[in-house]
Enzyme design. Sequence first.
Site, PDB file in Angstrom:
ATOM      1  N   GLU A   1      -3.242 -32.135 -40.503  1.00 24.98           N
ATOM      2  CA  GLU A   1      -1.894 -32.658 -40.276  1.00 24.98           C
ATOM      3  C   GLU A   1      -0.955 -31.512 -39.887  1.00 24.98           C
ATOM      4  OE1 GLU A   1       1.556 -35.102 -42.796  1.00 24.98           O
ATOM      5  OE2 GLU A   1      -0.044 -34.023 -43.852  1.00 24.98           O
ATOM      6  N   HIS A   2      -0.940 -30.446 -40.685  1.00 25.92           N
ATOM      7  CA  HIS A   2      -0.155 -29.242 -40.406  1.00 25.92           C
ATOM      8  C   HIS A   2      -1.107 -28.059 -40.299  1.00 25.92           C
ATOM      9  CE1 HIS A   2       2.303 -31.796 -43.235  1.00 25.92           C
ATOM     10  NE2 HIS A   2       3.186 -31.662 -42.254  1.00 25.92           N
TER      11      HIS A   2
ATOM     12  N   HIS B   1       3.446 -31.795 -53.117  1.00 29.72           N
ATOM     13  CA  HIS B   1       3.668 -33.196 -52.760  1.00 29.72           C
ATOM     14  C   HIS B   1       2.909 -34.145 -53.676  1.00 29.72           C
ATOM     15  CE1 HIS B   1       6.077 -33.619 -49.114  1.00 29.72           C
ATOM     16  NE2 HIS B   1       5.545 -32.519 -48.654  1.00 29.72           N
TER      17      HIS B   1
ATOM     18  N   GLN C   1       2.937 -27.421 -49.758  1.00 31.58           N
ATOM     19  CA  GLN C   1       2.396 -28.750 -49.504  1.00 31.58           C
ATOM     20  C   GLN C   1       1.662 -29.305 -50.716  1.00 31.58           C
ATOM     21  OE1 GLN C   1       3.273 -30.417 -46.514  1.00 31.58           O
ATOM     22  NE2 GLN C   1       4.579 -28.625 -46.694  1.00 31.58           N
TER      23      GLN C   1
ATOM     24  N   HIS D   1     -12.213 -65.820  -9.852  1.00 33.87           N
ATOM     25  CA  HIS D   1     -11.324 -64.681  -9.592  1.00 33.87           C
ATOM     26  C   HIS D   1     -11.167 -64.495  -8.076  1.00 33.87           C
ATOM     27  CE1 HIS D   1     -11.893 -63.807 -13.803  1.00 33.87           C
ATOM     28  NE2 HIS D   1     -11.190 -62.684 -13.733  1.00 33.87           N
TER      29      HIS D   1
ATOM     30  N   ASP E   1       9.198 -29.760 -41.827  1.00 31.73           N
ATOM     31  CA  ASP E   1       9.490 -30.897 -42.690  1.00 31.73           C
ATOM     32  C   ASP E   1      10.948 -31.323 -42.586  1.00 31.73           C
ATOM     33  OD1 ASP E   1       6.948 -31.245 -43.700  1.00 31.73           O
ATOM     34  OD2 ASP E   1       7.277 -29.972 -45.447  1.00 31.73           O
TER      35      ASP E   1
END
Length: 438
Positions: free
Chosen positions: A333-334, A267, A264, A426, A367
């Site tokens: 995230e992961h 990236h 990761q 109402h 992924d």
Amino acid sequence: MITVLDLRGRTPSVRELRGTLPRAELDVEAALAAVRPVCDDVAVRGREAVLDASERFDGVRPASLRVPAEVLAGALVDLDPQVRAALEESIRRARVVHSEQRRTESTTTVTTGGTVTERWVPVDRVGLYVPGGRAVYPSSVVMNVVPALLAEVGSVAVASPPQKDFGGWPHPTILAACALLGVDEVWAMGGAQAVAAFAHGLDGAEPLEPVNLVTGPGNIYVAAAKRLLKGLIGIDSEAGPTEIAILADATADPEHVAADLMSQAEHDPLAAAVLVTDSADLADAVQVAVERRVAATKHSERVIESLTGRQSAVVLVDSVDVGLDVVNAYAAEHLEIHTAQAAAVAARVRNAGAVFVGTWSPVSLGDYCAGSNHVLPTGGCAAHSSGLSVQSFLRGIHVIEYSEAALREVGAHVVTLANAEDLPAHGEAVIARLPELA
């Protein structure tokens, strides 16, 4: 190489962990100042504003914003057979998983003659963003398009930045992935200008109808444009740099842990890699493995910057139980679980975009080919938000149908509550039908 944060001997609160755990510096609010004039320009000048922004930010001015059908077809013809086979398998598995996510209509009988039905209706039109920059992401085409199609969205458009190395079109592998999925509306535009074009639409020789929803990951400027235009359009999330957290004990293989942290980190220099462990020996072994592996990996400079950045750390804790508190506060995230009885530990995770259980389930599997979706919440947003799914493209609509008898049964309560809220009109809407309640 990776900074060590020693929490042993402590049981920090969630508040303390939120202030202590490493995070990437990502100031979307500051980026708004940069994207606002771009988005405003697109709203006023349309196509020319998008082309000007592409020339400025991507270094190329495409001859056409919409990718011609023959370019899409040619990209698929020229696609490497092995890449095509891998994409087809990724698509197949994504369809298997996502096809089970579609909710069905349900009707509840509240009382005799009174029902509430919940219908799940797809948005009319979506714009799917596929980034282009340091890497090529045909997998993001799969992850965005498959759930949109299975949700039965009526109209799907894809945008990806123009590439000067490919004649001003998006990367051909991205185009080929679109063709494989039957998407024929693809736009050569990226960044904030793409989000703005999706939101406002474009007139002229290449008309682009506005969309209702924009999904897909991108850089900080894409995230800022999503924030700016949210309301005019729906968005999935403001995705930031990718994150991996690994909860591991002494049973973990340090080579596997090191490889997954690096997977990761490649990236983005801002990518976060966090190891949480109760084993100092494992932590040391992972540091050694990373040092050895990083010299041999292709994007070593990027990986080093990520792993040595303030957003990455090895967090030492007293036990796996405390480690669970840490990863739940971090809301990655992961999240990978490399512990004894990994499935039981994973079942106790409350906050994560996706959880990868055991040594044979690396994030890179998700992924590409697990069948799960890799468009996931970042920056701690997994504590309150979900990843992209079929549900992301659906809206729940309540349909209420009451008979006269059913309204008569509850009408007095409606009038009472309306008066209690000082909203007598109402109640009068009910009294108009049931005068005896006056």
